[in-house]
Every structure is written in structure tokens, then in C-alpha cells.
Design an enzyme around this catalytic site. Structure first.
Site, mmCIF file in Angstrom:
data_model
loop_
_atom_site.group_PDB
_atom_site.id
_atom_site.type_symbol
_atom_site.label_atom_id
_atom_site.label_comp_id
_atom_site.label_asym_id
_atom_site.label_seq_id
_atom_site.Cartn_x
_atom_site.Cartn_y
_atom_site.Cartn_z
ATOM 1 N N ASP A 17 10.234 5.589 -10.132
ATOM 2 C CA ASP A 17 9.835 6.281 -11.359
ATOM 3 C C ASP A 17 10.637 7.565 -11.577
ATOM 4 O OD1 ASP A 17 7.997 4.341 -11.975
ATOM 5 O OD2 ASP A 17 6.294 5.411 -11.107
ATOM 6 N N LYS A 58 -0.853 -4.399 -3.140
ATOM 7 C CA LYS A 58 -2.139 -3.855 -2.666
ATOM 8 C C LYS A 58 -2.266 -2.436 -3.203
ATOM 9 C CE LYS A 58 -5.763 -3.170 0.157
ATOM 10 N NZ LYS A 58 -6.014 -1.723 0.047
ATOM 11 N N SER A 80 0.814 -1.210 0.000
ATOM 12 C CA SER A 80 0.000 0.000 0.000
ATOM 13 C C SER A 80 0.853 1.268 0.000
ATOM 14 C CB SER A 80 -0.957 -0.041 1.195
ATOM 15 O OG SER A 80 -1.990 0.894 1.066
#
Length: 699
Positions: free
Chosen positions: A479, A493, A468
Site C-alpha cells: 500500500d 487470514k 495473518s
């Protein structure tokens, strides 16, 4: 698999879902209560209207619900007969229409047949045990089928009798192998099955309705659940930070209670003796109270036994995952899992790339926390992840570290706000996560809004239990090419749930999905590391992808974001150095061998019921464990253990159970130790690149 009702013994970690198949039942046939029909209609309507998937309840879903409900009641195909299943087929394509009409009688009729079969089976076993322990032939070469998913339902009572003969024989043999005498085994099993019968007789209409409705919600995704009034009360209690216990998330798994995960810094975690997938078979109060057998118990009741006042003791009898089946008893001192126990902490170590030594700071972050009450009161000293990490970064800067490792292993998530704000400490202004809602609108409001506080070399360490909010942070760092991500593929998740009120209880429903700035979802696939470490947790049994109805991975449009390092040119070299270093490292050889061994054990399809063969199997398991450990010790210049008993005794040394942050140590953490060497290599290769200004990515 029956892994959908998860309860926690600590504040803030409770997910409600499926009841155990040994849930309580009344002696008279159970029937729907007045408001349950209208509640069922509400649930169907809200699922169709609000759920992210927008699936309509129709004939196809009716068939899936029929399968799911029967599997939830009898996953091992041990109670129903083939004739029962054939009789139930009349409802296969009718359940959808019935639910829309507020008719839940089919769910109750199927359950009442299950309760009848289970009651008859318990009476049969108790009748045998009242006459003494059955005279099983443990010299006979036969086995018990462990995975009956592809098996057929018993076609007759005699077929069912033979299946249960083997199940009872297996239970007796398991207890014999722990050293128990026959009379003690008979007494324990008699108490076990009498307890199951008592709980069967206490089952009520609300329990059956919750079980039936959650068979429906699971078809949408594993995180959407119906919470009955009782379950809702437990959920609210857990979220109030008022529970005291051992700090472990438990889940039902057929007749066992299994450890899903541990709270970092919690009492169970501190023992060092409990791991995910361990089975709890007994619970004893204090240091010498009677050990109560909990095999076949309802999950709620096991939780109630383990939960208790801070400062008191509880003993757990467990069957460790990947072991030889031997039971172990663990003493745990209950306590509240406080914010300070889960607070970020730091340490500094020195590592060399072979040419130069570097000071590496390590920040361990067990969860993304914030003291909401203090925050709302505008307390200037409220605790939060970002505030604590910012303070630690300042301290590490003063200590002149050359790079920082942020350890998010076992971090199951927490506050989205904190995940966003934490990212802000390491990148300049820019988006952190995208959220797509059920109406297909995409939100990009979670952004980094300040200049980075720390701009030096960074590594994020993750594993399969990083979930999460951890995945949002690690994905953003990856990224932006802001730092290396090292470890194992994360949990996956990537969905968001909200609570929807109902006439009876509430519906926890999935309404949104997380997406990285690259456009990739964190759902299902998780975050994949740039440099993988040995796998320690079986990804097929733990993680989002282990759920049959998990929402799939997908992607949306990327958003413009900066790039900080040209990591693609560095990672191949780092991988080469890492692989060369760990190929002969004793700890890494041990970790790889251990996972291979546990995987082989988990893949077994049958369990021998021959006592000599089982004794030999246990001896082989013990010798293999001892051999792996001694190879590791000898390679490190340590004295090998003389026998398995000496090894086992060393493993059971006392571990602290008092509060306070756990100290970061390298000697028993080969993954963190190797991460330090990777970081040293990274700094040596990227010293110049780390000072270059970020460039906007091209799309």
C-alpha cells in the site's frame, strides 16, 4: 470436509475444532452431563453478543446446524441410512430453540444412531476378516466414488453393504499395491478396525458435546471454536512452549490425518520429504519399532503417538499428495522448535539485469516471534523478529547490498506487535494496519513511529501459506508502494480471535478483522502479488477461501499514507522481463507441469478397483513424474535418471534433522532465484525513484 480440528506437535500452534468422525464412544447410549445444557446456552449467548458477525441463532441457522452436524459425523455418507436422515428431519428447525433452552438431547440422539451404525459396520467387517481376507475380484471393472458430497444416503442395508464392500476392497487393493501379502493385509486391517471399535467404545459425553457445539461455532466462521476442558488443557500446553515433536500442524480429513502445514526449521520441515496435504497412515516409534496403522484414528490419539521426547526418533508412513498412492516411510528426529531455529537469517547473492551486477541481500523470516518471558523480565537481550531483522539490516548495509528481499513464504504469522514494528524498519511514521471490532469501532493504534532504518529497494516474497501477520506486513509494504510483493496470493487470514470463559471450557471467538491502510481487508482475499510466481499449492484446498463459512472480504475507508515508488510504471516492464525469462526456464517449466499434474490427480472423482488398471495408472504416474524431472535435468545439462527407481532413490537421500537455522540456498529454490533477478531489474529501473522523498497519497 472434515478439516476443522487442527492440532500441532509443537509449541504455539494449536487450533481446536472438530473431533474426528471415528471419535471414541461408550457401549451404552451417551447422554448429556449436568452442566452441558447451561454451557450450550452460554455459547449461544456469547456467539450472538460477541462474535464479529452478530448472527442470531434462529430457524435458518437451525437448518444449517442440522446439516453441519450430520456432515461432521458422516461426511462420506457411509454410515447413516436415508431412513435415519428422514427421521432426524423433525429437528431441522428446532435445534435453535432447544439450544436456547439448554437442551442438547437431539445432538446426542443423532450421535447415538451414528455410533450404532458405525459399530454394526465395524462388527460386520471384523466378522468377514476373522474368516480370512474376502475373495475380491480385482479383474472386475468397477470403481469407488471418491467425492460423495453430492451422493445420496444409502436407502437400505444392502446398498450400504455394497458401498462398504467397495471401501474394503479399495483398502485391500491399496495395500496389495504396496507389496503386502494377503495374510499381512488381513492382520493389518483387523487391527485397524478393532482399534476403531475400541476408540468408538471409549467415546464420552464431553466428546459428543464438543463435536455438537463446534458444528454450531463453525457456522459463524472457521476460527471460532468451543474448547472442552480436555481440549483447553491441550491448547494451553501447546502455548506454553513445552511440547516436543516434529513441528507439523495436523488436521483430521475424514478417516485420515493430514499435514496442514510445517513449521519452518522444525524437524519435519528439515527432512524435505513431507508436504502439506500428505496423509499420515502409520506411526512407528524409534528406528525399528512396530508401525502402528492410524487410519480412522482420532486426531488427538495420532498426535499423542507422534509427540515425544526431544532426541528420540519417530517414523511416519505417509501417502504423498499428488503421487501414485505409494506409501513412504520417513524417519524424523524429534526436537523442540526453538526460537533460534525460527530466527531470521540472511544471505547475500549476486544477480544481473543484463547490464550490471547487483548484490542482493535475502532475509528469511519463518514467523513473527518474540520471547515474551524475556521481554516482560526486561531482559536487554530478548529475542524478537524486529530486533533480529534490524541487526541483519545493519550487517547487510556493511556488506553494501544494493537491495533486500524479505522472504515470508510459509510464514503463518505470529505477533501483531512484531508485524507493526518490523514495518517501522522500512517506512517512516504512519499507520500500518486498521482493526475493526465487533462493535464497529476502528482502531488505528498500530503505527510506524520512527524514521525508516532501511530506505533502499525492497521486495517481499509470499506464498499461499503466508498468513495473518505476514499479510499485514506485506499489505502495508504494497500500500505504501515501498517495495514489490512477489509470489502467490497469500492465505487470507484477516480475523482476530479472543478467549471467552465458560462454565465448562472456553470459547475461542472471532471479534475483529484486519484492514490495510488502503481500506482493503486481508480476510479471504489475502494479499495479491505485484508479480505472480507459479502456483505450488492448490488455493481451492488451502487458504481461508477454502472454508465454506469464512468471513467475506470487504473494505473500509482508507487512511492517508505515503507513497514511496511509482511502481505502476515499473511493474509492466518487470512482468515482461520475468515472463520472458521464465518461459524457457527448466525449473519453472517443471513447477508449472508439476502443479498441473497434481491438480489433475486431485480432481479425480472415482478410483478404479481393477488391479491391472491401478497398476497401469501407477506406472503412468511414475513415468510422467520421471519424464518431467528428466526434461528439467536435460535442459540444465544434468544427467537424466535411468528409471523411476533411480529418481525415487535420489529423492530419499538423508536430510539433516538437527537444530539450528536452515541455510538459505538458491540451487534448490527456483522461486527465490527468480526473485533475485526481478530485484536486479527493479533496481536497474528504479534507482532514481528509490531516492525520491515520499509523497502523501490523495484520496
Amino acid at each position: 470436509m472434515l478439516t476443522n480440528r487442527i492440532a500441532a506437535l509443537f509449541s504455539g500452534f494449536l487450533v481446536i475444532g472438530l473431533l474426528s468422525t471415528t471419535a471414541l464412544a461408550e457401549t451404552e447410549p451417551l447422554a448429556p452431563e449436568k452442566d452441558q445444557g447451561s454451557t450450550a446456552r452460554e455459547i449461544v449467548g456469547k456467539l450472538e453478543m460477541l462474535h464479529y458477525n452478530k448472527i442470531k441463532v434462529g430457524d435458518e441457522m437451525s437448518e444449517d446446524l442440522w446439516d453441519e452436524y450430520i456432515d461432521a459425523l458422516d461426511p462420506t455418507k457411509s454410515y447413516f441410512l436415508a431412513s435415519d436422515i428422514n427421521e432426524f428431519r423433525e429437528w431441522q428447525t428446532k435445534l435453535d430453540d432447544q439450544l436456547r433452552a439448554g437442551d442438547v438431547k437431539a445432538g446426542f440422539e443423532i450421535y447415538n444412531r451414528f455410533r450404532l451404525r458405525m459399530g454394526d459396520r465395524l462388527d460386520n467387517i471384523l466378522s468377514q476378516l476373522e474368516k480370512g481376507l474376502p475373495a475380491f475380484d480385482f479383474d472386475r471393472d468397477e470403481s469407488l466414488e471418491l467425492d460423495r458430497e453430492e451422493s445420496q444416503w444409502p436407502t437400505s442395508i444392502s446398498d450400504a453393504d455394497d458401498l462398504w464392500r467397495k471401501r474394503l476392497k479399495s483398502s485391500v487393493l491399496n495395500l496389495r499395491l504396496t507389496g503386502k501379502e494377503d495374510e499381512d493385509i488381513r492382520d493389518l486391517l483387523e487391527r485397524r478396525y478393532k482399534g476403531q471399535k475400541k476408540r468408538l467404545e471409549q467415546q464420552n459425553s464431553n466428546d459428543v458435546f464438543e463435536l455438537y457445539m463446534n458444528s454450531l461455532t463453525r457456522l459463524y466462521d472457521p476460527h471460532s471454536n468451543y474448547l472442552s476442558p480436555r481440549s483447553l488443557e491441550n491448547f494451553n500446553m501447546s502455548m506454553s512452549l513445552s511440547l516436543e515433536g516434529i513441528g507439523a500442524v495436523l488436521q483430521g480429513d475424514e478417516e485420515y490425518t493430514k499435514v496442514a502445514r510445517l513449521v519452518a526449521g522444525g524437524p519435519a520441515d528439515r527432512t524435505g520429504k513431507i508436504k502439506p496435504n500428505d496423509k499420515i497412515v502409520g506411526v512407528g516409534q524409534d528406528k525399528d519399532g512396530e508401525m502402528v496403522d492410524v487410519v480412522g484414528w482420532r486426531l488427538d490419539d495420532v498426535v499423542d503417538l507422534i509427540r515425544g521426547k526431544a532426541g528420540t526418533f519417530v517414523r511416519l508412513e505417509t501417502i504423498p499428495t499428488g503421487g501414485d498412492g505409494t506409501h513412504k516411510t520417513i524417519l524424523i528426529k524429534r526436537s523442540k522448535v526453538k526460537l533460534e531455529d525460527q530466527a531470521a537469517k540472511k544471505a547475500v547473492f549476486e544477480f544481473s539485469d543484463g547490464k550490471k551486477s547487483y548484490k542482493i541481500g535475502v532475509i528469511n523470516l519463518p514467523t513473527f516471534y518474540i520471547d515474551f518471558d524475556a521481554y516482560r523480565r526486561r531482559d536487554p537481550n530478548y529475542k524478537s523478529t524486529t530486533r533480529d531483522v534490524a541487526r541483519l539490516l545493519s550487517e547487510l548495509k556493511e556488506e553494501k547490498v544494493d537491495g533486500i528481499i524479505l522472504d515470508l513464504r510459509n510464514n503463518g504469522g505470529g505477533s501483531l506487535q512484531e508485524a507493526t514494528m518490523l514495518t517501522d524498519l522500512f517506512i517512516d511514521q504512519g499507520p500500518v494496519v486498521q482493526i475493526r471490532h465487533a462493535n464497529e469501532q476502528i482502531s488505528r493504534h498500530n503505527r510506524s513511529r520512527s524514521r525508516a532504518m532501511y530506505r533502499g529497494p525492497l521486495m517481499v516474497l509470499i506464498n499461499r501459506l503466508s498468513a495473518s501477520a505476514s499479510e499485514i506486513f506485506a499489505g502495508a509494504i504494497q500500500d505504501y508502494n515501498r517495495g514489490l510483493v512477489v509470489g502467490n496470493q497469500s492465505f487470507g487470514k484477516g480475523t482476530v480471535q479472543t478467549m471467552a470463559p465458560l462454565k465448562e471450557g472456553q470459547l475461542k471467538i472471532t471479534q475483529s478483522k484486519f484492514y490495510r491502510v488502503s481500506g482493503d481487508s486481508t480476510q479471504h482475499a489475502g494479499v495479491k502479488p505485484d508479480i505472480p510466481m507459479p502456483q505450488l499449492i492448490d488455493a481451492e484446498s488451502v487458504g481461508e477461501s477454502a472454508y465454506d463459512t469464512a468471513l467475506p472480504w470487504d473494505r473500509i475507508h482508507a487512511v492517508p499514507h505515503a507513497k514511496y515508488f511509482n511502481l505502476k510504471t515499473l511493474i509492466p516492464n518487470l512482468l515482461t522481463k520475468h515472463n520472458k525469462r521464465t518461459a524457457s526456464d527448466p525449473d519453472f517449466i517443471f513447477l508449472r507441469d508439476q502443479f498441473k499434474f497434481e491438480s489433475e490427480r486431485a480432481d479425480r472423482k472415482h478410483l478404479s478397483l481393477n488391479e491391472v488398471m491401478r497398476e497401469q495408472e501407477r506406472e503412468n504416474v511414475n513415468q510422467r513424474l520421471l519424464s518431467m524431472e528428466n526434461r528439467r535435468r536435460e535442459a540444465k545439462g544434468l544427467e537424466p535418471y535411468k528409471d523411476f527407481e533411480a529418481y525415487e532413490e535420489s529423492e530419499s537421500e538423508e536430510v539433516a534433522t538437527i537444530g539450528g537455522p536452515v541455510e538459505i540456498k538458491l540451487e534448490k529454490d527456483p522461486i527465490l532465484n527468480e526473485a533475485g533477478y526481478i530485484m536486479a531489474d527493479f533496481i536497474g529501473l528504479a534507482d532514481k525513484a528509490s531516492k525520491a522523498p515520499p509523497q502523501v497519497a490523495n484520496f
